[in-house]
Enzyme design. Structure first.
Site, short mmCIF file in Angstrom:
data_model
loop_
_atom_site.label_atom_id
_atom_site.label_comp_id
_atom_site.label_asym_id
_atom_site.label_seq_id
_atom_site.Cartn_x
_atom_site.Cartn_y
_atom_site.Cartn_z
N LYS A 14 61.86 -24.38 -63.14
CA LYS A 14 60.55 -23.82 -62.00
C LYS A 14 60.14 -25.12 -61.63
CE LYS A 14 61.27 -19.40 -63.34
NZ LYS A 14 60.72 -18.10 -63.44
N LYS A 61 57.13 -19.82 -79.21
CA LYS A 61 56.67 -20.18 -78.24
C LYS A 61 55.16 -20.84 -78.24
CE LYS A 61 58.96 -17.02 -74.38
NZ LYS A 61 60.17 -18.42 -73.15
N HIS A 94 71.38 -14.52 -75.31
CA HIS A 94 70.33 -14.96 -74.59
C HIS A 94 68.78 -15.63 -76.34
CE1 HIS A 94 70.17 -14.60 -70.63
NE2 HIS A 94 70.70 -13.18 -70.85
N LYS A 151 54.81 -18.05 -69.48
CA LYS A 151 56.07 -17.10 -70.56
C LYS A 151 55.55 -15.90 -70.98
CE LYS A 151 56.36 -21.58 -71.94
NZ LYS A 151 57.96 -21.99 -71.83
N ARG A 152 56.18 -15.45 -71.52
CA ARG A 152 55.85 -14.04 -72.34
C ARG A 152 54.89 -14.65 -73.52
NH1 ARG A 152 57.79 -9.87 -72.66
NH2 ARG A 152 56.08 -9.10 -74.24
N THR A 203 64.30 -20.81 -68.60
CA THR A 203 63.73 -21.06 -66.74
C THR A 203 62.46 -21.41 -66.35
OG1 THR A 203 63.92 -19.44 -66.41
CG2 THR A 203 65.80 -19.38 -66.61
C1 LIG Z 1 60.91 -17.73 -64.77
C2 LIG Z 1 59.52 -16.43 -65.33
C3 LIG Z 1 59.63 -16.50 -66.75
C4 LIG Z 1 60.54 -17.19 -68.05
O1 LIG Z 1 59.60 -17.97 -68.10
P1 LIG Z 1 60.00 -18.95 -70.02
O2 LIG Z 1 58.94 -20.55 -69.37
O3 LIG Z 1 61.34 -19.98 -69.25
O4 LIG Z 1 59.89 -18.25 -71.50
C5 LIG Z 1 58.26 -15.24 -67.07
N1 LIG Z 1 58.34 -14.71 -66.15
C6 LIG Z 1 58.43 -15.18 -65.50
C7 LIG Z 1 56.53 -14.76 -64.09
C8 LIG Z 1 58.75 -15.93 -64.90
O5 LIG Z 1 58.97 -16.33 -63.05
#
Ligand SMILES: *Cc1c(COP(=O)(O)O)cnc(C)c1O
Length: 757
Positions: free
Chosen positions: A605, A500, A314, A494-495, A601
Site C-alpha cells: 500500500k 516486526k 500465513h 502494523k500490529r 501488505t
Molecule cells: C494493511 C494493514 C495491516 C497490515 O500491515 P503489515 O505492514 O503488512 O503488517 C494491518 N493493519 C491495517 C489497518 C492495515 O490496513
C-alpha cells in the site's frame, strides 16, 4: 428512477426532510440505504464452482466510499451532495469502522473479497459477526488501554437473511444466525456476499475494559475477536468460536449446493473452500461429518473434501501454528473427535514421521496438518515465504506432497488503497497515462516514461506535500498533536510484534535524540510515525508501546530536539487511519527480522502511494526490491538463510544478543531505556523488563541488524534532500506497484487453485 430521485425519496420517507435540511448523519443513513438497495438488486456472478473464503477476520474498513466507487456512483453522489451544500467526506466520517479483523491477514481477506467481486467471480466470504472487535486502543499514562470497539448500529451494512443453523456443541447447542454484507463488483453489475454468523442473543459489552466471563459461551461467543487465550477458558472460547463458524459455514455450503440442484457427491465439482490460516481448519472434519451423515462412506467423504479444500499458510512463527488439545475438541465438539482420530490414523499410514502427524504424543491436534493432508493446495503468501515453507518449515510435507505447494504473493486492492484514499495522486496518474491502469494495474509501468519529466516529478512532490498537510490537520483534530509537514514522514504502521521490530526503530530514535543533544543535527528533520495495537496479553509488545510513548513525550518536552526529531504514535490504528496516513508517508518501514514476515501488505500500500521502502529482505520486500531495483529501495540486515541458521541450535550457532549489545554504540542505546530522562517519564519496571529482554534475549535479533539499520536510515534521510532524485524513486515505486494489485493475486488463485469457471 434516477439516482437523485431515489436519494431524495429515501430522505423524505425516512426523515420527512428536504435534502438541504439534513445533517451529515442523516445523509449517511440515506446513502447506506441507497447503496444497500442498489447492491440488493445485483445478482450473484455466474460460475460452475463457487468459492467460500473462510476467515476468522475480515478487516473491511469503512464501506460507504468503497461501495459508492464499486457501484460507479461516487462522483455523482459527491456532486449531488455538493449541490445541497454538503461534503461527501464529512458524511463518510459518520460511518463507524466495522471491527471484524485485526491485522494483515484480515485486511487481505477484505482485499480479496473486493477483487473476487471486481473480477466477477462467484465467491463469498464466511466469518463471524464480532460485536466489539479486537479492542479500541487508548493511551493513558503512556500505556495502551483496551476498551470494547462496538460498531453495529441500528442502521449498518448488515443485512438480515432469515437463515440460521443449529450448531451442536458438547452438552448444548446454539443457533447460528446469518447476517450478510453485500460486496458489489467494481466492474460489473454483480454482487457477492460476506456471510457473518452470530449468536441469537449476544451479551452486552463488558462494563469496564474488555474482561468478561469467558465461560458464558452462548452470549459472548461473538463478542470479541481473539479472546485472551492466556487461560483455558479463553482457549476453549476460541475453539467454540472456530467450530461455530465452520459448522454453520459448512451447513450453508451444503444447503446452497442442494439449492443449486447438486447432490453431496458433487461437492468438489461445484464448491471450492479457501481456508485462510488455521482458524477455520475444523471445516474439514466438520464437512466429512456432515457428508457421512448424508450417506457418503468415509472414503467418499474424504475424497470430496480433499478435492474441495485449499489452505493458505500465513506465518512460520511457531506460536501461531495452532495446536489444540484433543480434549478441548472433545468438550466443544465431541462429534469431531472420532473423525479427527480417523484422519490421524490415515495420515500415519501415509507417513510415520512424527513431524507430519495430526495428533502428537502429547495429545495435541495440529490444525495445519489437517489442512495439508486433507486439502489439495497449500500456498504461501510471498515467494520467499513459500520457499521457506518448502525447504524448512513444512519440508516433510513438501517431500510427501510436492504437487500441493504453490505461491500466491499477496496483493492489495488499489481501488481502496490508491483511488479512494489518494484522489490527488490518482488524478495525477490519470493525467499522465489515462485511466486504464485502474482496471489493469500492470499499466502503471507506463509511468516510467515520466522519469525525466520535471513537471510531473514536481507535481508528484506537491501531491505528497498536500497529503502530508492533510494528515497533519487530521491528526491535530483527533489527537491534538501538531506535526511539521516539511519533515520526513517515516512511517511504521502494523500490529505490534517483536518480530516486526518496532523496538529497533525506537532504538534509532534514541540514537538520533542523543546525537541532537550533542549538537549533531540530522540533514533533514524527521517525524517517526507509529501505529500499532498490541495483543492485550502480549506483555513485551505493550512494553514496546510504552517505550515509544515515553520517547514521544521526552521529545515533545525538549525544545532543542523537537524541531529535528519527532515521534508520534497514532491512537487506535485501524483501516481508517491507514487510509489517512499512507498517502502522506515518505519512508515505509518494513524492518521485520528476515524470514519472519510472511509477506506484508502494508509495504505494498505504501509503495503504491509513493513511499520508498526501508526494509529487510523479508516477505514481499524481496519482490519489491526486484521490481524497483536497488536505487529505489533501502535494504539492510541479515538475510533469511543466515537468520534461519542462527536459530538452528544444532550447529551451536545460536544468536547471542550480548555479543551485539557489547559494542560501544549499541550498549549506549539500549541502556538509554534506564536513563534518568526516560525513568522520569515512564514506568521503571516496564522499561527495565524491556531492557533486560533486549539485552539478554532479543529473540527477534534487533541488535543483530541495528547498526546497519541506523546507517541505512541515515542514508535515506540524506538522500531525501535531493528532492528530484527522491521524486524519481517515488515514481518508480508507484509504477512498479501494479504487480501487487490483489486483482492479480485473485486471478492466480482462480487459475491455479479454484478453477471457478
Ligand atoms: C494493511 C494493514 C495491516 C497490515 O500491515 P503489515 O505492514 O503488512 O503488517 C494491518 N493493519 C491495517 C489497518 C492495515 O490496513
Amino acid at each position: 428512477m434516477d439516482l437523485k430521485e431515489e436519494l431524495v425519496q429515501i430522505i423524505r420517507e425516512r426523515f420527512d426532510l428536504a435534502p438541504e435540511q439534513c445533517g451529515d448523519r442523516q445523509l449517511y443513513e440515506a446513502l447506506l440505504i441507497l447503496t444497500g438497495r442498489q447492491t440488493a438488486r445485483r445478482p450473484a456472478p455466474e460460475g460452475e464452482r463457487k468459492l467460500y473464503y473462510f476467515s476468522a477476520e475480515f478487516l473491511m474498513g469503512k464501506l460507504l466510499d468503497n461501495n459508492l466507487l464499486a457501484l460507479g456512483i461516487r462522483e455523482q453522489v459527491r456532486e449531488l451532495l455538493a449541490c445541497w451544500g454538503r461534503n461527501l467526506d464529512a458524511v463518510e466520517e459518520q460511518e463507524p469502522e466495522p471491527s471484524l479483523g485485526n491485522g494483515g491477514l484480515g485486511r487481505l481477506a477484505a482485499c480479496f473479497l473486493d477483487s473476487i467481486a471486481a473480477l466477477g467471480l462467484k465467491g463469498d466470504g464466511v466469518g463471524l459477526n464480532y460485536h466489539y472487535g479486537l479492542f479500541h486502543q487508548r493511551f493513558a499514562d503512556n500505556k495502551q488501554r483496551e476498551t470494547p470497539d462496538p460498531w453495529i448500529e441500528p442502521e449498518s451494512w448488515l443485512i438480515p437473511t432469515g437463515t440460521s443453523f443449529t450448531v451442536p456443541f458438547g452438552g448444548f447447542e446454539l443457533r447460528a444466525v446469518l447476517w450478510d454484507m453485500a460486496i458489489p463488483g467494481a466492474y460489473n453489475d454483480r454482487a457477492n456476499r460476506l456471510h457473518l454468523f452470530d449468536v441469537e442473543d449476544p451479551a452486552p459489552a463488558p462494563e469496564t475494559g474488555i474482561d468478561f466471563d469467558k465461560t458464558a459461551v452462548a452470549g459472548h461467543l461473538t463478542s470479541f475477536l481473539y479472546p485472551d487465550d492466556s487461560d483455558d477458558a479463553g482457549r476453549l472460547l476460541r475453539v467454540y468460536q472456530q467450530y461455530f463458524m465452520v459448522s454453520a459455514g459448512a451447513q450453508l455450503i451444503l444447503k446452497e449446493l442442494e439449492e443449486r440442484g447438486y447432490g453431496p457427491r458433487e461437492l468438489a465439482d461445484h464448491v471450492a473452500i479457501q481456508i485462510n490460516d488455521t482458524h477455520p481448519s475444523m471445516v474439514i472434519p466438520e464437512l466429512i461429518r456432515l457428508l457421512t451423515g448424508k450417506g457418503l462412506s468415509m472414503d467418499e467423504a474424504i475424497d470430496q473434501v480433499r478435492r474441495t479444500c485449499a489452505y493458505t499458510n500465513h506465518t512460520i512463527l511457531a506460536e501461531a501454528l495452532e495446536k489444540w488439545p484433543l480434549h478441548f475438541i472433545q468438550r466443544v465438539a465431541p462429534q469431531l473427535e472420532p473423525i479427527i482420530r480417523e484422519l490421524d490414523r490415515r495420515a500415519k499410514e501415509v507417513s510415520s514421521d512424527p513431524a507430519v502427524a495430526i495428533l502428537d504424543e502429547r495429545g495435541l491436534v495440529h490444525m495445519a496438518h489437517i489442512d495439508i493432508h486433507y486439502g489439495y493446495s497449500v500456498n504461501g503468501v510471498a515467494a520467499l515465504h513459500t520457499e521457506i515453507l518448502k525447504k524448512a518449515e513444512l519440508k516433510p510435507f513438501y517431500d510427501l506432497y510436492p504437487e500441493k505447494f504453490n505461491n500466491k504473493t499477496n496483493g492489495v486492492t488499489l481501488r481502496r488503497w490508491l483511488e479512494a484514499c489518494n484522489p490527488d495522486l490518482t488524478a495525477l496518474i490519470d493525467q499522465c497515462i489515462n485511466t486504464r491502469w485502474r482496471r489493469d494495474p500492470g499499466r502503471l509501468v507506463s509511468l516510467m516514461e515520466y522519469m525525466d519529466n520535471d513537471h510531473v516529478l514536481s507535481q508528484l512532490v506537491a501531491v505528497k506535500q498536500s497529503a502530508k498537510e492533510r494528515f497533519c490537520r487530521e491528526l491535530r483534530e483527533a489527537q491534538g498533536v501538531e506535526l511539521d509537514p516539511n519533515s520526513i514522514f517515516d512511517v511504521q504502521i502494523k500490529r505490534l510484534h517483536e518480530y516486526k521490530r518496532q523496538q529497533m526503530n525506537a532504538l534509532y530514535v534514541i540514537q538520533k535524540y542523543l546525537e541532537i543533544k550533542e549538537g549533531r543535527l540530522p540533514e533533514y528533520p524527521v517525524t517517526v510515525i507509529f501505529g500499532a495495537k498490541a495483543a492485550p496479553a502480549y506483555v513485551m509488545a505493550k512494553h514496546i508501546i510504552h517505550l515509544i510513548l515515553c520517547l514521544q513525550k521526552l521529545i515533545e518536552n525538549d525544545p532543542a530536539v523537537r524541531p529535528w526529531l519527532r515521534v508520534v504514535m497514532i491512537e487506535n490504528y485501524n483501516v481508517t487511519w491507514a487510509e489517512r496516513l499512507i498517502p502522506a508517508a515518505d519512508i515505509s518501514e518494513q524492518i521485520s527480522l528476515a524470514s519472519k514476515e510472511a509477506s506484508g501488505t502494508g509495504n505494498m500500500k505504501l509503495m503504491a502511494n509513493g513511499a520508498v521502502t526501508l526494509g529487510t529482505m523479508d516477505g514481499a520486500n524481496v519482490e519489491i526490491a526486484e521490481l524497483v531495483g536497488p536505487g529505489n529501495i533501502y535494504t539492510f540486515g541479515a538475510h533469511s538463510d543466515r537468520v534461519i541458521h542462527l536459530y538452528d541450535d544444532k550447529g551451536g550457532a545460536r544468536y547471542r544478543s550480548l555479543d551485539y549489545y557489547h559494542t560501544p554504540r549499541v550498549e549506549r542505546l539500549v541502556d538509554f531505556l534506564l536513563s534518568p530522562e526516560l525513568l522520569a517519564i515512564g514506568d521503571a519496571a516496564a522499561l527495565a523488563a524491556l531492557w533486560r529482554d533486549i539485552k539478554g534475549k532479543d529473540w527477534f535479533m534487533a541488535l543483530l541488524d541495528l547498526e546497519e539499520y541506523i546507517s541505512v536510515k541515515d542514508l535515506a534521510v540524506r538522500q531525501y534532500g535531493d528532492r528530484k532524485a527522491w521524486a524519481r524513486k517515488m515514481l518508480v515505486n508507484i509504477a512498479k506497484s501494479g504487480y501487487f494489485s490483489s486483482d492479480r493475486t485473485i486471478r492466480q488463485y482462480n487459475e491455479e487453485i479454484w478453477h471457478l469457471g
